[in-house]
Design an enzyme around this catalytic site. Structure first.
Site, PDB file in Angstrom:
ATOM      1  N   LYS A 125       8.785  44.161  42.314  1.00 50.73           N
ATOM      2  CA  LYS A 125       9.123  43.463  41.118  1.00 50.73           C
ATOM      3  C   LYS A 125       9.926  44.830  40.441  1.00 50.73           C
ATOM      4  O   LYS A 125       9.829  45.869  40.620  1.00 50.73           O
ATOM      5  CB  LYS A 125       7.920  43.310  39.868  1.00 50.73           C
ATOM      6  N   ASP A 165      13.679  36.541  36.736  1.00 48.40           N
ATOM      7  CA  ASP A 165      12.455  36.287  36.239  1.00 48.40           C
ATOM      8  C   ASP A 165      12.720  36.029  34.716  1.00 48.40           C
ATOM      9  O   ASP A 165      13.705  35.707  34.391  1.00 48.40           O
ATOM     10  CB  ASP A 165      11.457  37.504  36.344  1.00 48.40           C
TER      11      ASP A 165
END
Ligand code: NDP
Length: 451
Positions: A125, A165
């Site tokens: 991430k 995201d």
């Protein structure tokens, strides 16, 4: 102390300022306790201790120039958490709240989520504390280019494949990919969430919201129920929320709420397909505030309150709750209100939107509760399908991708149900998702020896 407690204690001790990461580790580790007895080989190889430590953490400076010529600096992150079963894979988040603990929690969750998809993807991430809201396209472009100028050293189609995201949608992916291509002089599947014209997959924008809805339908089916005529609360108004609304409508449910970080709207008539198109235009093109929905459709708008605050405070009845905004948006008081108001099912489109107290309340009250790493895995699964199409230099049809997504969501649901049962926890999707996701990664780590 058990190995699980040791791992938790150490995670808290060495990084005391990362509460979201501790929360994610605690939630996963507690459910893994039974695996330590069934798999002494995992204990011996200290898989539990190794899996909570990222393979690599990269933090970098992102300088950029605004439209007036002022120079700004933000902090960039990429946490390459685990690549035991495939290249690191996970989104980029641009939001002022981003810090290392948040990126680590998201990267950690991603390991198990990606494993559950059945596709060969590791967990990672990244992101930045940059706020895209209120910035011009030129400013966002210059920020993305500066971000990629550094990130380019660490990513690649076979190494690490970022995606979107919160705050990173089609526009940002375009700028990031364009700059990667420019520097590397190669057109590869290094990012997912690309537009169709340059290697994107049909259904990728829809995938997380659709997938969450498919997963919810599977959960409902275990009790002989479906979406027809159900009242549904959705939070957020971004990518995940928009397509959750679209699919719930198609399956016969009625969505009555949405929110952004400033306000919540409640539309008792239902947010139908036409109103959903309005939200998409408002949020994806005009980049406006949710209040404009209330102005247009003359509905209730509560400023400064979340969907869950409004449901609790006004005693609104909903059958199904789909939190699709952000982490820890739904706490114990919200969960208690949902239960009291007759909610039967909660499925997480967002990552870790329910606090541990909320999860406990759902489980104690026999609510069908689908944790994010299972319920929202459709996004990354379709990213995996985008990677496959890029490698094959092929494009699948909309029906083909949607069908694969549906099959994957059904298989994730099945894995959760069967694994929970195998460990004596029938109906516990948290245990099922965590153990099923973990076991595959642990076996791969074991095979590699100590690396
Ligand atoms: P977007 O940026 O598209 O949308 C996020 C939405 O949530 C916005 O409407 C935003 O409001 C709102 N929001 C953010 N923070 C808050 C808050 N504190 N209170 C109320 N509303 C808030 O992001 P996504 O839809 O992509 O992501 C939403 C969630 O889903 C995140 O948890 C993400 O990690 C998760 N997720 C996303 C996937 C994807 O494919 N995109 C895949 C799997 C999970 P505002 O516009 O005011 O900022």
């Amino acid at each position: 102390m058990s190995i699980i407690k040791d791992v938790l204690a150490k995670a808290k001790q060495i990084d005391p300022d990362q509460p979201e990461f501790h929360q994610a580790v605690e939630e996963v580790m507690e459910t893994l306790e039974p695996t330590t007895k069934r798999h002494p080989e995992f204990v011996k190889a200290n898989i539990y201790g190794r899996i909570v430590e990222p393979e690599r953490t990269i933090i970098f400076r992102v300088p950029w120039v605004d439209d007036k010529g002022n120079v700004h600096v933000n902090r960039g992150f990429r946490v390459q958490f685990n690549n035991a079963i495939g290249p690191f894979k996970g989104g980029l988040r641009f939001h002022p709240s981003v810090n290392l603990g948040i990126i680590k929690f998201l990267g950690f969750e991603q390991i198990f989520k990606n494993s559950l998809t059945t596709l060969p993807m590791g967990g990672g991430k990244g992101g930045s504390d940059f706020e895209p809201k209120g910035k011009s396209d030129g400013e966002v472009m210059r920020f993305c280019q500066s971000f990629m100028r550094e990130l380019v050293r660490y990513i690649g189609a076979e190494t690490d494949v970022p995606a979107g995201d919160i705050g990173v949608g089609g526009r940002e992916i375009g700028y990031l990919f364009g700059y990667y291509k420019k520097i590397r002089n190669e057109h590869t599947g290094v990012l997912t969430g690309k537009a169709l014209e340059y290697g994107g997959s049909l259904i990728r924008p829809e995938a997380t919201g659709y997938g969450t809805t498919y997963f919810t339908a599977e959960m409902l089916a275990t009790r002989g129920l479906d979406f027809k005529n159900k009242i549904v609360a959705v939070s957020g108004a971004g990518n995940v929320a928009q397509y959750a609304v679209e699919k719930v409508n198609q399956l016969g449910g009625k969505v009555i709420t949405l929110c952004d970080s400033t306000a919540t709207i409640v539309d008792e008539q239902g947010i139908d397909a036409k109103k959903c198109d309005f939200i998409m235009e408002l949020k994806n093109v005009k980049r406006g505030r949710i209040k404009e929905y209330a102005d247009k459709y003359n509905t209730c708008c509560i400023e400064g309150a979340s969907v869950w605050d409004v449901i609790r405070d006004q005693g609104i009845k909903v059958d199904i709750a789909l939190p699709c905004a952000t982490q820890n948006e739904l706490d114990g008081s919200h969960a208690a209100a949902l239960v009291k108001n007759g909610c039967i099912c909660v499925a997480e489109g967002a990552n870790m939107p329910s606090t541990p107290e909320a999860v406990k309340i759902f489980q104690e009250n026999n609510i069908l509760y689908g944790p994010g790493k299972a319920a929202n895995a459709g996004g990354v699964a379709t990213s995996g399908l985008e990677m496959s199409q890029n490698s094959l230099k092929l494009s699948w049809t909309r029906e083909e991708v949607d069908n694969r997504l549906l099959i994957i969501m059904k298989s994730i649901h099945k894995a959760c149900v069967e694994t929970a049962e195998a460990y004596g926890k029938k109906g516990d999707y948290v245990t099922g998702a965590n153990i099923a996701g973990f076991t595959k990664v642990a076996r791969a780590m074991l095979a590699y020896g100590v690396v």
